[in-house]
Write a protein that holds these residues in place. Structure first.
Motif, PDB file in Angstrom:
ATOM      1  N   MET A 103       0.857  -1.182   0.000  1.00 21.92           N
ATOM      2  CA  MET A 103       0.000   0.000   0.000  1.00 21.92           C
ATOM      3  C   MET A 103       0.898   1.239   0.000  1.00 21.92           C
ATOM      4  N   PRO A 106       1.586   5.492  -0.043  1.00 21.63           N
ATOM      5  CA  PRO A 106       0.943   6.705   0.473  1.00 21.63           C
ATOM      6  C   PRO A 106       0.279   7.519  -0.650  1.00 21.63           C
ATOM      7  N   THR A 152      11.224   2.005  -4.914  1.00 18.43           N
ATOM      8  CA  THR A 152      11.363   0.975  -3.878  1.00 18.43           C
ATOM      9  C   THR A 152      10.206  -0.018  -3.942  1.00 18.43           C
ATOM     10  N   TYR A 153       9.016   0.461  -4.296  1.00 19.15           N
ATOM     11  CA  TYR A 153       7.857  -0.426  -4.387  1.00 19.15           C
ATOM     12  C   TYR A 153       7.992  -1.367  -5.589  1.00 19.15           C
ATOM     13  N   LYS A 160      10.232  -4.050  -4.709  1.00 19.12           N
ATOM     14  CA  LYS A 160       9.544  -5.008  -3.846  1.00 19.12           C
ATOM     15  C   LYS A 160       8.675  -5.960  -4.678  1.00 19.12           C
ATOM     16  N   GLN A 165      13.348   7.153   2.954  1.00 16.44           N
ATOM     17  CA  GLN A 165      12.130   6.900   2.176  1.00 16.44           C
ATOM     18  C   GLN A 165      12.171   5.540   1.497  1.00 16.44           C
ATOM     19  N   ALA A 202      10.027   2.655   3.261  1.00 17.03           N
ATOM     20  CA  ALA A 202       8.849   2.190   2.528  1.00 17.03           C
ATOM     21  C   ALA A 202       8.941   0.694   2.260  1.00 17.03           C
ATOM     22  N   TYR A 203      10.150   0.166   2.182  1.00 14.47           N
ATOM     23  CA  TYR A 203      10.302  -1.262   1.910  1.00 14.47           C
ATOM     24  C   TYR A 203      10.023  -2.100   3.151  1.00 14.47           C
ATOM     25  N   PRO A 214       6.275  -0.351   5.557  1.00  8.90           N
ATOM     26  CA  PRO A 214       5.413   0.418   4.641  1.00  8.90           C
ATOM     27  C   PRO A 214       4.373   1.273   5.350  1.00  8.90           C
ATOM     28  N   ALA A 246       5.884   4.550   6.483  1.00  9.71           N
ATOM     29  CA  ALA A 246       6.765   5.221   5.524  1.00  9.71           C
ATOM     30  C   ALA A 246       6.787   6.735   5.674  1.00  9.71           C
ATOM     31  N   LEU A 247       5.611   7.321   5.868  1.00 10.20           N
ATOM     32  CA  LEU A 247       5.568   8.776   5.935  1.00 10.20           C
ATOM     33  C   LEU A 247       6.106   9.306   7.256  1.00 10.20           C
TER      34      LEU A 247
END
Lengths: 423, 290
Positions: free
Chosen positions: A229, A231, A239-240, A243, B255, B259-260, B263, B266-267
């Motif tokens: 998910m 943001p 990075t996503y 993944k 970041q 995020a990895y 998740p 992340a913010l």
């Protein structure tokens, strides 16, 4: 309620104000019963303004600026087109239609404020064009108080038509997130792959879409190895994407929209993700196809609306659209707002009225032949029964084209009444 | 081997994110360091760079030309703004006035971009050399991102050398420390201020055009990025150039890895990093406490 309507006709907001003020002053001077009269005044004047015989005003609290501005711009361009088409052929119920746009910036709090302005200042008691599901959720509880009807053209959160959120003055003419996921899942039945990964925007619609996809494929004996998910407003997906590539999944389900989707697809193309695993999505949109360029070919997804659909109504719409916007093709939002307005107008004709109360009654169990074929607005949960469309992007001589590979019937594609699940 | 490849890819991901942010943050910190102005229009200028760059690519078909010309055009607009509007406020010595006028500029620029280019997002096709992937230990990595990292590193070194080694750089640093004295010694500090503001805008525009092949040019593109840039400037220390470079890299890594692995956080990780730095060093890593 209907008996309350006063005989005097008050047309403009200014006049209302004046009448209201003079009445108040006089009554206050005479004292006594004044208090009750003053308290009652706003509600009764508000009814009068709406009963005016001027143009039928439809509010579009949509996204003009912000991350979803592109979707909002589609709402506006097709509404304007419909406005000229309808008014050019004599209007509805002998009245012209008029759209009033307000910018919500995709923000639920602003959406409530802007919609209230549309209702109270501009006298729009019919609204559509709300882009983001969370905005719709914020607006819905206020509809009764505003005596306003809201027909969704694109709000995907499955829960909007469940008892959790549904209100009498809300209707959804469009395909919801669970419906898009359902059509795709039915299609994936024949896919030999067993493991998928999902990437979705971390807000109401994205979560709803990923959850529905998860449920649907688990019925087929397949599974999601991971849910990523991201943001809201995310821009860099490096990075996503890494993944997703390392997940070992054999396909990736994408639940991203607007600027996010474009950023993701552009970057995924740069990483060569599509060569590693097929990409599936709940909504294939024109702008994503454009962003993907050559590598769009092969993308499979549900489609809330595809301009390639072969119905007479759709052909007429696409023709009118391309005439008004040369070089452009209608995206799914264009198709869905067109359908939502068609539903609204059919309701007006059935009710012979543009009053929210009368329309609620008329819209329930309404049958419309829309650009997507025969649509029914269910009485039980106010959800529009739409066909489930699956498209595959194929490379054509004039760029990539979303070719319809499968259309599932509206009965199979629409969830059980008041639910987000399918039996 | 697989993990090593992954680690290298992620580090490069982080550095490429840092590169885009770096140009934005450097501009922001330069303007603040020299002029004590927090430029609220920085995100809008970043966006303007992307749109101007897009137009140049459409007109000439030259990405490379856009890379040079767009920042110059935007720097010119920045210089005009400084000369004709901002400079009138210096005598007031009032931070609030700067805030209002740069915020106003942000709104004017955003609306101007909408009027000129419309609401439809724009994309840029990369030149052939920059498309495709290279394989690093079997992990594909886009060539464009390597190009971004290369630019980020070389631009940091160039700017650093410019500020440290050249006479103009010396003047800029001198103005940041004691403008009255520099003025008394016979340098027209108005030119220095205009130049620095233009340079800051040019850097932001450069970041904007570099970002366009990653996520396109669209109306809200400056919104979140500029928040990241502010965080970088706060972490690095207001007005510190090297601090911004370090801050960009830290934010890029937080970041990407945040995020990895985490998740859902992340913010918040980004702001946790900022808080930690502020608690340990209230002026930022390389900044002075004021």
């Amino acid at each position: 309620m209907k008996n309350d309507k006063p005989t005097a006709k008050v047309e403009s907001g200014k006049k209302i104000d004046r009448v209201f003020r003079t009445v108040t002053r006089r009554k206050v001077l005479s004292g006594g019963i004044a208090a009750t009269a003053v308290l009652a005044a706003p509600a009764f004047l508000h009814k009068t303004a709406k009963a005016a015989t001027g143009p039928i005003k439809i509010g579009l609290p949509t996204v003009v600026t912000g991350g979803y501005a592109e979707l909002g711009s589609h709402v506006i361009r097709t509404s304007k087109l419909v406005e000229s088409m309808v008014n050019g052929s004599g209007g509805i119920l002998g009245r012209q239609i008029e759209f009033v746009v307000a910018d919500t910036q995709g923000n639920p709090a602003a959406a409530v404020r802007k919609t209230q302005e549309l209702v109270e200042r501009h006298g729009c008691h019919l609204i559509t064009g709300v882009v983001v599901s969370s905005e719709a959720r914020a607006i819905m509880p206020k509809l009764k108080e505003w005596d306003t009807l809201f027909v969704s053209h694109g709000n995907g959160d499955g829960r909007l038509t469940t008892p959790q959120f549904l209100v009498p003055n809300f209707f959804r003419a469009n395909v919801s997130a669970p419906m898009g996921a359902r059509a795709l899942a039915l299609y994936l039945k024949d896919d030999p792959a067993k493991e998928y990964i999902a990437i979705g925007s971390d807000y109401a619609w994205g979560q709803s879409s990923v959850k529905a996809f998860d449920e649907q494929i688990s019925i087929l004996g397949k599974k999601l190895v991971d849910k990523v998910m991201t943001p809201v407003g995310n821009k860099d997906y490096a990075t996503y994407i890494t993944k997703v590539m390392r997940s070992g999944a054999k396909g990736c389900y994408v639940a991203l929209q607007g600027d996010e989707a474009r950023a993701f697809y552009t970057q995924a193309t740069q990483y060569g993700l599509a060569e590693k695993m097929p990409l599936y999505t709940e909504i294939v949109s024109q702008s994503n196809i454009k962003a993907l360029g050559k590598s769009a070919a092969g993308l499979v997804g549900g489609s809330r609306y595809a301009y390639t659909q072969d119905t007479p109504q759709n052909k007429a719409f696409v023709q009118a659209f391309t005439k008004a916007h040369p070089g452009q093709l209608p995206d799914w939002t264009d198709g869905e707002i067109y359908q939502a307005l068609a539903v609204l107008f059919a309701g007006m004709k059935k009710a012979n009225s543009a009053e929210p109360d009368a329309l609620v009654e008329a819209l329930e169990d309404l049958e419309v032949t829309s650009i997507k074929g025969a649509i029914k607005i269910r009485k039980c949960d106010h959800q529009g029964m739409n066909p489930g469309i699956v498209v595959k992007v194929v490379d054509g001589p004039n760029g990539a084209v979303p070719e319809i590979v499968k259309i599932y019937s509206r009965e199979v594609a629409t969830p059980d009444c008041g639910k987000t699940t399918f039996s | 081997m697989d993990f090593l490849g992954f680690l290298i890819t992620q580090c490069l991901n982080a550095l490429s994110q840092a590169s885009v942010l770096l140009f934005l943050a450097c501009g922001l910190t330069l303007i603040f360091g020299i002029m004590r102005i927090i430029n609220f229009a920085h995100g809008a200028i970043f966006m303007l760079g992307a749109y101007v760059g897009h137009t140049i690519v459409v007109l000439t078909g030259q990405f490379w030309l856009a890379l040079i010309a767009a920042p110059l055009v935007v720097a010119g607009i920045g210089a005009l703004f400084e000369m004709f509007l901002l400079s009138r406020l210096y005598a007031r010595r009032d931070g609030g006035a700067y805030l209002m006028i740069t915020f106003g500029l942000a709104i004017v620029l955003s609306e101007a971009v909408r009027l000129i280019w419309g609401a439809q997002p724009k994309g840029i096709d990369l030149p052939e050399v920059l498309t495709g992937v290279v394989f690093l230990l079997d992990q594909p990595f886009p060539i464009y991102r390597l190009f971004l990292i290369g630019l980020g590193v070389s631009a940091s070194i160039a700017l650093w050398q410019f500020l440290e080694r050249t006479r103009t750089g010396l003047l800029i640093r001198a103005v940041s420390q004691n403008p009255e004295m520099v003025h008394a010694l016979g340098t027209d500090i108005r030119i220095v201020r205009t130049g620095v503001f233009a340079l800051g805008c040019g850097l932001a525009a450069f970041g904007g055009i570099l970002a366009t092949p990653l996520f396109g040019a669209y109306l809200a593109m400056g919104n979140n990025v500029v928040v990241d840039a502010f965080v970088i400037v706060i972490i690095g220390g207001m007005g510190s150039f090297l601090g911004s470079v370090i801050g960009s890299i830290m934010v890029g890594f937080v970041q990407v890895f945040g995020a990895y692995y985490f998740p859902s956080m992340a913010l918040s990780l980004l702001y946790l990093l900022m808080l930690t730095v502020l608690i340990v060093r209230p002026g930022g890593l390389l900044g002075k406490e004021e």
